[in-house]
Design an enzyme around this catalytic site. Structure first.
Site, PDB file in Angstrom:
ATOM      1  N   ASP A 265      75.406  16.443  89.347  1.00  0.00           N
ATOM      2  CA  ASP A 265      74.574  17.210  88.875  1.00  0.00           C
ATOM      3  C   ASP A 265      73.424  16.988  88.541  1.00  0.00           C
ATOM      4  O   ASP A 265      72.576  17.878  88.974  1.00  0.00           O
ATOM      5  CB  ASP A 265      75.675  17.742  87.106  1.00  0.00           C
ATOM      6  CG  ASP A 265      74.674  18.638  87.063  1.00  0.00           C
ATOM      7  OD1 ASP A 265      74.529  20.233  87.845  1.00  0.00           O
ATOM      8  OD2 ASP A 265      74.551  19.537  85.403  1.00  0.00           O
ATOM      9  N   HIS A 270      68.192  15.705  90.876  1.00  0.00           N
ATOM     10  CA  HIS A 270      66.665  15.491  90.633  1.00  0.00           C
ATOM     11  C   HIS A 270      66.685  14.253  90.262  1.00  0.00           C
ATOM     12  O   HIS A 270      65.115  13.691  90.012  1.00  0.00           O
ATOM     13  CB  HIS A 270      67.410  16.442  88.936  1.00  0.00           C
ATOM     14  CG  HIS A 270      67.183  17.241  88.837  1.00  0.00           C
ATOM     15  ND1 HIS A 270      67.530  18.476  90.130  1.00  0.00           N
ATOM     16  CD2 HIS A 270      68.911  18.185  88.097  1.00  0.00           C
ATOM     17  CE1 HIS A 270      68.107  19.907  90.053  1.00  0.00           C
ATOM     18  NE2 HIS A 270      68.871  19.515  88.781  1.00  0.00           N
TER      19      HIS A 270
END
Ligand SMILES: NC(=O)c1ccc[n+]([C@@H]2O[C@H](COP(=O)([O-])OP(=O)(O)OC[C@H]3O[C@@H](n4cnc5c(N)ncnc54)[C@H](OP(=O)(O)O)[C@@H]3O)[C@@H](O)[C@H]2O)c1
Length: 518
Positions: A265, A270
């Site tokens: 995730d 990111h």
């Protein structure tokens, strides 16, 4: 006369222009945005509110329409109403009835059966051709896949087989959300499917962290100031920390999160992108391919995690019961939709090395988790201590090394921690913080940036095929090993509201360092 918003954009453009001699702030060319999954959460919370704000600030093309698609039966009027409620909910202070009237009439809706080719060949095709004509957008289409990844294959295949994506003189853009695959194989498969129908330049893989204001500013900051770049290397930097901590738990996303966990995730996309921007070499030019080449080189240079010593490099955790804001909170395993015996990690900390001339031997510590004590995304650059203890006879304490903190969210800005003499007769040092904060109200949201850049054919804020695959190739073996030993981890191993598991503290303390407090 320019509005304050246009002033802001103009000044961003000016800074960029002065720095790199190339910046594009023109309003995009006419286009139609087709959203698959228009009844969903992302459309309501991010895509439509961002488009509305772009409209309000005159950054959308005059000739523009939105066609929302999903299985849910609703009329265009119902769609407009539900989007009006959603936009008002997201931006109550920004909402203006007159602006909405103008914008709302550009929204249209059609139900679709994602898996049936005929829905695309006939009703979707006819509707798009009708809207193209009505709005004068030409054959310029953006297809935004705001749908669960399980639907990607059907939608890409059926869409790719229409002539809507083979335009005469127009442009096709396909926007793909995270997660892009769940491991190296699935990411490769998805890339292959996309490339069967679309060219790489037509594909926009979103990592909205790349579009956050302070993240974009990392490049400006590093390469437009003379004072930092000479220090930005192993000679002067002791280590780097990248933190993305959340106070929220899994909320309503258990279905997705149970299958994903924190590494898929947050890290694969990111955190690795923040790392790449912080560590990359100066690009030859400030344009998408040069910058993406440099980000890619960083990912290529990350040393593979040693699977036989994984615990020295990675600590994972899952939150148990705890307290947030003085109120008791449930454990992850007690959240709706989560298995009582779940072994999904909600926290991870990693130590990794970039094996190149600039960074050899400098550890990068990354951490991210849910239900932590603070909501914060930041990159902190920890400089080495001064080499000579000039004040050792009069100072009892060691001198704290300098730290540069790039605050990605919230309170976007940066701080530099220096040492200065405390006023008075004795030699006594205290930290001095030079602080710069962006004013929140002038910032463009990350989704506004990605939508705008996608309309302008600018790939700088998007992830390339090789970047996605390289990140997965580093993390897939790690995830596989962690998943195969997950039942041995003794989850839950940190309390909600704490700063993470004990193992994460050990990971950095073993090296004689400490995490920045959350
Ligand atoms: N929400 C976020 O904040 C967020 C953030 C980052 C990335 N993303 C990514 O963005 C995409 C969309 O996210 P979302 O939160 O908007 O998803 P969502 O609300 O769960 O689903 C979007 C739409 O897809 C359709 N759908 C859902 N499950 C389906 C199924 N099994 N079969 C057919 N249609 C189905 C639904 O519309 P109909 O039932 O009307 O067809 C739904 O409105 C996902 O890939 C997600 O990972 C979301």
């Amino acid at each position: 006369m320019l509005t304050p918003w246009e002033e802001v954009n103009r000044s961003i453009a000016e800074v960029a222009y002065q720095t790199f001699g190339n910046c594009d702030v023109r309003v995009p060319s006419p286009c139609g945005l087709v959203i698959f999954g228009a009844s969903g959460d992302l459309t309501k919370r991010k895509i439509l509110p961002s488009l509305y704000r772009l409209h309000k600030h005159r950054l959308l093309p005059e000739s523009f329409f939105v066609l929302g698609l999903s299985r849910t039966e609703m009329t265009t009027d119902q769609f407009r109403l539900s989007m009006q409620v959603a936009v008002k909910g997201e931006y109550p202070n920004d909402f203006n009835d007159t602006q909405w009237q103008e914008f709302g009439t550009k929204l249209h809706y059609s139900p679709i059966d994602y898996g049936t080719a005929v829905s695309y060949q006939q009703s979707l095709r006819e509707e798009i051709l009708r809207l193209e004509k009505e709005y004068g957008t030409g054959r310029n289409h953006i297809f935004y896949l705001a749908i669960p990844p399980t639907l990607y294959d059907d939608v890409i295949f059926n869409l790719g087989n229409t002539d809507l994506t083979r335009q005469d003189g127009g442009t096709t853009h396909v926007v793909i959300e995270k997660p892009f695959g769940r491991d190296l194989d699935s990411a490769r498969k998805l890339n292959r499917l996309l490339r069967k129908f679309f060219e790489e330049k037509e594909i926009y893989r979103i990592d909205h962290y790349l579009a956050m204001e302070t993240v974009q500013n990392i490049l400006m900051f590093r390469f437009a100031n003379f004072i930092f770049e000479p220090l930005w290397n192993r000679r002067y930097i002791d280590h780097v920390q990248i933190t993305a901590s959340e106070t929220l738990g899994v909320e309503h996303r258990a279905g997705y999160y149970e299958q994903a966990g924190v590494i898929r995730d947050m890290f694969q996309n990111h955190l690795f992108q923040l790392l790449a921007l912080s560590a990359m070499e100066p690009p030859a030019r400030f344009e998408a391919e040069s910058v993406r080449d440099e980000r890619m080189k960083v990912l290529h240079s990350i040393l593979p995690f040693p699977l036989d010593k994984l615990d020295v490099h990675i600590a994972i955790g899952q939150y148990g019961r705890g307290e947030m804001d003085g109120k008791p909170t449930a454990a992850y395993r007690e959240e709706p939709g989560v298995s009582e015996t779940s072994t999904t990690p909600t926290f991870a900390a990693m130590k990794l090395f970039i094996d190149n001339w600039r960074w050899a031997g400098v550890p990068f510590y990354l951490r991210s988790g849910k239900r932590l004590s603070a909501h914060r995304t930041e990159i902190s650059i920890h400089f080495k201590p001064v080499p000579h203890r000039l004040f050792s006879q009069t100072l009892n304490e060691p001198i704290e090394p300098n730290t540069l903190i790039l605050r990605v969210h919230p309170n976007e800005g940066m701080s530099l921690i220096l040492q200065a003499k405390k006023p008075g007769s004795k030699v006594y040092l205290k930290p001095l913080i030079l602080d710069f904060s962006y004013q929140r109200d002038v910032l463009m949201d990350a989704y506004e940036w990605v939508l705008l850049d996608c309309m302008k054919d600018d790939h700088l804020l998007f992830v390339r095929e090789d970047g996605v695959e390289q990140a997965w190739s580093l993390l897939t073996p790690v995830i596989n090993q962690l998943e195969s030993t997950a039942s041995l981890r003794g989850f839950p191993n940190y309390a909600a509201g704490a700063s993470g598991p004990h193992e994460a503290a050990l990971l950095i303390e073993r090296d004689g360092r400490a995490w920045r407090p959350l």
